[in-house]
Design an enzyme around this catalytic site. Sequence first.
Site, mmCIF file in Angstrom:
data_model
loop_
_atom_site.group_PDB
_atom_site.id
_atom_site.type_symbol
_atom_site.label_atom_id
_atom_site.label_comp_id
_atom_site.label_asym_id
_atom_site.label_seq_id
_atom_site.Cartn_x
_atom_site.Cartn_y
_atom_site.Cartn_z
ATOM 1 N N LYS A 171 57.171 12.403 53.820
ATOM 2 C CA LYS A 171 55.711 12.389 53.786
ATOM 3 C C LYS A 171 55.168 13.691 53.216
ATOM 4 C CE LYS A 171 55.277 8.436 55.671
ATOM 5 N NZ LYS A 171 54.902 7.339 54.786
ATOM 6 N N ASP A 199 55.397 10.555 49.829
ATOM 7 C CA ASP A 199 54.415 9.531 50.201
ATOM 8 C C ASP A 199 53.206 10.216 50.837
ATOM 9 O OD1 ASP A 199 53.040 7.340 51.124
ATOM 10 O OD2 ASP A 199 54.692 6.519 52.320
ATOM 11 N N GLU A 225 53.971 8.290 46.130
ATOM 12 C CA GLU A 225 53.481 7.040 46.722
ATOM 13 C C GLU A 225 52.077 7.207 47.304
ATOM 14 O OE1 GLU A 225 56.492 5.137 48.989
ATOM 15 O OE2 GLU A 225 55.094 4.381 50.490
ATOM 16 N N GLU A 251 51.829 -1.079 49.685
ATOM 17 C CA GLU A 251 52.005 -1.404 51.103
ATOM 18 C C GLU A 251 50.671 -1.711 51.777
ATOM 19 O OE1 GLU A 251 53.509 2.690 52.284
ATOM 20 O OE2 GLU A 251 52.232 2.250 53.991
ATOM 21 N N ASP A 274 54.774 -5.852 50.585
ATOM 22 C CA ASP A 274 55.260 -5.853 51.969
ATOM 23 C C ASP A 274 55.133 -7.262 52.549
ATOM 24 O OD1 ASP A 274 55.663 -5.575 54.703
ATOM 25 O OD2 ASP A 274 54.795 -3.566 54.757
ATOM 26 N N HIS A 300 58.358 -2.547 50.703
ATOM 27 C CA HIS A 300 57.930 -1.553 51.691
ATOM 28 C C HIS A 300 58.450 -1.898 53.090
ATOM 29 C CE1 HIS A 300 54.918 -0.093 54.750
ATOM 30 N NE2 HIS A 300 55.366 1.018 54.217
HETATM 31 C C1 SMN Z 1 54.852 3.632 56.354
HETATM 32 C C2 SMN Z 1 53.625 3.565 56.936
HETATM 33 C C3 SMN Z 1 53.446 2.823 58.104
HETATM 34 C C4 SMN Z 1 54.501 2.170 58.677
HETATM 35 C C5 SMN Z 1 55.712 2.241 58.088
HETATM 36 C C6 SMN Z 1 55.907 2.975 56.927
HETATM 37 C C7 SMN Z 1 55.019 4.445 55.089
HETATM 38 C C8 SMN Z 1 56.187 4.149 54.209
HETATM 39 O O1 SMN Z 1 53.875 4.526 54.337
HETATM 40 O O2 SMN Z 1 55.948 3.872 53.050
HETATM 41 O O3 SMN Z 1 57.308 4.227 54.662
HETATM 42 MG MG MG Z 2 54.193 4.459 52.225
#
Ligand code: SMN
Ligand code: MG
Length: 370
Positions: A171, A199, A225, A251, A274, A300
């Site tokens: 992140k 991300d 991301e 996502e 997703d 995702h």
């Molecule tokens: C993410 C966000 C919320 C739940 C799971 C995963 C994240 C990712 O943005 O891309 O892994």
């Molecule tokens: Mg993400």
Amino acid sequence: MRVAACRASHYRVPREVWWPGGRIGASLYEISVIELVTLEVETDEGASGFGFTYTVGHGGSAIHALLEDAIVPELVGRDPHDVESIWHELHTKLHFVGAGGVTAVAIAAADIALWDVRAVAAALPLYRYLGVHRTSLPAYASAVNLALSTAELVEQMGGYRAQGFAALKMKVGKSLRDDVDRVRAVREAVGDDCELMVDANMAWDVAEAGRRLRVLEPFALAWLEEPLPPHDVDGFARLQRATSVPLAAGETLFTPDEFTPYFRRGAIRIPQPDVIRLGVTGWRRVASAALDAGLPVAPHFIPEIHVHLACAVPNALNLEYLPIFELLLEAPLRIEDGQATPPDTPGHGMRFSEQALSPYRAPTEEVQLR
Ligand code: SMN
Ligand code: MG
């Protein structure tokens, strides 16, 4: 074959149960509870299918209510082979209360259960039922780790590297200086031959994202991301034209139509559909539209279901291995040397352990429809 019975359930599971290792957070939120809204379907021939969706702590009772009030009554008596037309019918029926959001995720749970029961009834793993393009694919290790200190982050990412993952995602979304320090620390720890994705979970606007990209570009990122919120397709298109770093998003898109302007405008290079928002039906539409646009798909999260979908399309790039649900599942996904392989049991094979979930059933009335 007909759907004979459906059962929708709602659980609220505190973080300590599924992620005892520490805090879990991204730029816009920290997760202290995950809600699971599940749907079990049973056919008149005795086959069972399982679908679900999840939230990061809020809104699960609305999803549960929509399933019980508006979706389950449409499923009972139907042939699961008609799942694609059922997905369309449900989206049409519920459009008035929202062409995405709660509507989409509730439909997705039903759609996943119907595809599962089709494959179960055919005694085939879902990827074989859909048609095999490959029998395994590379997984990247991912973590919702913005709440970790830099030292904890490096330890976590280094641990995944040591397990054999050749690609990692972390992140970003702190201050510019913190982000650069954290990315540099991870890059140094995992080496230059490891792919590194970052991300931002919608943290910035175009100007800020452009500024961040300029300082992050030297770290050879495999993708950036969600630098922007999903409505800003124009911003994504401008940013993607201005950088060589591939932009990833998807996502937080709920329907295949929401991907269309991204494809038309060349606004991203890595679409991330997703299944818990799109259902299997919508996910496959996005994968097919991406193929037509000359793009891959990088599913995702929910690797246990996405491994099947990814192995059944020609353009899957990789699989996000994010083991958030692993402690709640009956069987973990098979990953060896960073490669994920779908299980050869019928259907998608993903099941939560009843024992793990039952203490966390939300206090809503449970309805069983026959
Ligand atoms: C993410 C966000 C919320 C739940 C799971 C995963 C994240 C990712 O943005 O891309 O892994
Ligand atoms: Mg993400």
